[in-house]
Design an enzyme around this catalytic site. Sequence first.
Site, short mmCIF file in Angstrom:
data_model
loop_
_atom_site.label_atom_id
_atom_site.label_comp_id
_atom_site.label_asym_id
_atom_site.label_seq_id
_atom_site.Cartn_x
_atom_site.Cartn_y
_atom_site.Cartn_z
N ALA A 147 0.81 -1.22 0.00
CA ALA A 147 0.00 0.00 0.00
C ALA A 147 0.85 1.27 0.00
O ALA A 147 0.30 2.37 0.04
CB ALA A 147 -0.92 -0.01 1.22
N HIS A 223 7.17 -6.61 9.15
CA HIS A 223 5.93 -7.41 9.01
C HIS A 223 6.19 -8.66 8.16
O HIS A 223 5.78 -8.76 7.03
CB HIS A 223 4.74 -6.60 8.50
CG HIS A 223 4.99 -5.61 7.41
ND1 HIS A 223 5.60 -5.92 6.21
CD2 HIS A 223 4.66 -4.29 7.34
CE1 HIS A 223 5.63 -4.85 5.45
NE2 HIS A 223 5.07 -3.85 6.11
N GLY A 227 4.76 -8.07 2.17
CA GLY A 227 5.59 -7.08 1.49
C GLY A 227 7.01 -7.56 1.28
O GLY A 227 7.96 -6.78 1.42
N ASP A 255 -2.72 -10.93 13.56
CA ASP A 255 -4.17 -10.71 13.53
C ASP A 255 -4.92 -11.85 12.86
O ASP A 255 -6.15 -11.82 12.79
CB ASP A 255 -4.50 -9.37 12.85
CG ASP A 255 -3.97 -9.27 11.42
OD1 ASP A 255 -3.35 -10.24 10.93
OD2 ASP A 255 -4.19 -8.22 10.78
N GLY A 256 -4.19 -12.85 12.35
CA GLY A 256 -4.84 -13.94 11.64
C GLY A 256 -5.28 -13.56 10.25
O GLY A 256 -5.85 -14.38 9.53
N ASP A 281 1.22 -2.63 13.36
CA ASP A 281 1.12 -1.97 12.05
C ASP A 281 -0.23 -1.26 11.95
O ASP A 281 -0.83 -1.17 10.89
CB ASP A 281 1.30 -2.97 10.90
CG ASP A 281 1.62 -2.30 9.56
OD1 ASP A 281 1.92 -1.09 9.55
OD2 ASP A 281 1.55 -2.98 8.52
N LEU A 311 -3.56 -5.31 1.21
CA LEU A 311 -3.81 -4.92 2.58
C LEU A 311 -3.12 -3.59 2.85
O LEU A 311 -2.08 -3.29 2.25
CB LEU A 311 -3.27 -5.97 3.55
CG LEU A 311 -4.09 -7.26 3.71
CD1 LEU A 311 -3.25 -8.36 4.34
CD2 LEU A 311 -5.33 -6.99 4.56
N ALA A 312 -3.67 -2.79 3.72
CA ALA A 312 -3.14 -1.44 3.96
C ALA A 312 -3.03 -1.17 5.45
O ALA A 312 -3.64 -0.26 5.99
CB ALA A 312 -4.03 -0.40 3.28
#
Length: 391
Positions: A147, A223, A227, A255-256, A281, A311-312
Amino acid sequence: MAAQFVCYVGASVYTPSGIVEQGKVLVDEHGKIAEIVGGAELSVDSEVLLKDVSGLLLIPGFIDVHIHGGNGFSAMSGEYEHLDGISRFHAANGTTSFLATTTTAPIERIENALSSIAAAVREGVSGAELIGIHLEGPYIDELRRGAQSKADIRKPDGLEIEKLIKVADRQIRLVTLAPEVRGGLEAVRQLVSLGITVSAGHSNATYDQVCEAVGCGLNHTTHHFNGMSPLHHREPGLAGAGLMLEELTAELICDGIHVHPAVVKLLFDTKGPDHVCMITDAVTCAGLADGDYGEVTMHDGQIYLKDGSSLAGSSLTMIQALRNAIRFTGYPLEKLLPSMTMVPARQAGVSACKGSLEPGKDADFLLLDQNLEVVATFVRGKAVYRRATDG
């Protein structure tokens, strides 16, 4: 005369050497931990104010090295009120220290954010302690930008990096970059020489390129699994390097959503909690209702670019990350705690004063109930959050 010492009595206290049942945690007038004992008497002979916290868990506060925002506030805003708002939101969810994290943007906007964050570090905020800056981008690989803004990606330049460090008043503690881009390895060496932790992220590096960067001092991944070049049996990529190289500590958004629960367990089983760094994040809309927020949309807590291409960021909180990790891995609380406390303290360079409950360290701690809900959050001995039902 007011008591100079406060003693929290009766909780299960989680220390590096084990759980102290019916513990006593003594906090001095400077917000430092003076003593931790079990059944023994305190050694201090000064006046002590006793606080009964029986039946609760007293654990070290969480340190989040990767926060973009939360509850409508943004680290890129350039405004103190936003940084203070971020600190209060995350304190209510167990975070006691954090690195405000930037994004890839026009260089002038990055500089403005760095300057404002540095000013907020000096002034102090009212929730979780703002201990510095995580510079994420703009020195990333377009292929793995996620993102992040494609138009604002830049190649690392030594003079520009020097300027950013100066604008940030030397408050940059962690930098995410792609080591494989032109100038990447030179940037790793430059930053490491200044005592800044360097992380590979938004990177398409091969396994060999990661190994070369590790040789230059890189010791962190951003993360993990997201990415980055994925694990393949003929090319392990950055994802594989993070699993295999013991020099690397891997960030995890637990967070799954960003990482499947089974892969969360794989990461912990492979790396061990001492080399996993749990993060949120979290972005601006974390903590808000589902809906559209600028260029992103949030539904059921999942945040995507409006075109659905990536995802952002996340809506995760650290306390939820802990509960998730326990569920996903089957590990007990005490085994997972280092990934949220001692490991991020090490990677942010603040282990001398934060990350564990030990005499001489800052009294940054949480009181949790038996359901692992936050009852109260303390930063340097001061309550910065109390659950409403507890007065």
